[in-house]
Design a protein around this motif. Structure first.
Motif, PDB file in Angstrom:
ATOM      1  N   ALA A  32       0.830  -1.207   0.000  1.00  0.00           N
ATOM      2  CA  ALA A  32       0.000   0.000   0.000  1.00  0.00           C
ATOM      3  C   ALA A  32       0.861   1.253   0.000  1.00  0.00           C
ATOM      4  N   ILE A  33       1.934   1.255   0.774  1.00  0.00           N
ATOM      5  CA  ILE A  33       2.849   2.403   0.796  1.00  0.00           C
ATOM      6  C   ILE A  33       3.494   2.591  -0.574  1.00  0.00           C
ATOM      7  N   LEU A  85       0.897   4.079  -2.985  1.00  0.00           N
ATOM      8  CA  LEU A  85       0.688   5.491  -2.672  1.00  0.00           C
ATOM      9  C   LEU A  85       1.885   6.341  -3.091  1.00  0.00           C
ATOM     10  N   PHE A 131       1.660   7.172  -6.817  1.00  0.00           N
ATOM     11  CA  PHE A 131       0.729   8.253  -7.126  1.00  0.00           C
ATOM     12  C   PHE A 131       1.266   9.612  -6.675  1.00  0.00           C
ATOM     13  N   VAL A 132       1.818   9.684  -5.480  1.00  0.00           N
ATOM     14  CA  VAL A 132       2.357  10.952  -4.982  1.00  0.00           C
ATOM     15  C   VAL A 132       3.514  11.412  -5.863  1.00  0.00           C
TER      16      VAL A 132
END
Length: 122
Positions: A37-38, A41, A44-45
């Motif tokens: 999940a990290i 994310l 995307f960031v």
């Protein structure tokens, strides 16, 4: 029922029971899922951060990414030098190659960006 159908049914019941027990006891999230999940994310960031940079900040941003790649190459060299296993040696070698390409490519792009701001000679 067939034996394989019973086995798959038993596996499904075991999975459901395991999930129910995990939820009922308030168990922690699986570390693999947490790290995945990290990672997603971060993708995307990173995408939105890079594409929202104005052209005036491009050269300082490239300088920072070259510094980050320098830290990565130090870690990769340590992985290659200290590694006892073949997998760590291989991954470290690949990391050294990729970080080197990133560093030299960053310097070339920065040099081209700075050349755009120089006055043209007649």
């Amino acid at each position: 029922m067939e034996k394989s159908a019973l086995d798959s049914l038993d596996q499904a019941i075991a999975d459901a029971a395991g999930a129910a027990v995990h939820t009922a006891t308030g168990g922690a999230v699986d570390p693999f899922v947490f790290r995945l999940a990290i990672f997603v994310l971060a993708i995307f960031v990173g995408y939105y951060v890079v594409w929202s940079v104005t052209p005036a900040l491009h050269t300082p941003l490239m300088a920072v990414t070259n510094a980050v790649s320098s830290v990565i190459i130090v870690g990769a060299l340590l992985a290659v030098g200290i590694s006892a296993s073949g997998a760590a040696l291989g991954f470290g070698f690949v990391a050294v190659i990729l970080a080197s390409v990133n560093i030299f490519g960053g310097f070339l792009v920065t040099q081209r960006m700075l050349a755009m701001y120089k006055k043209k000679e007649k």
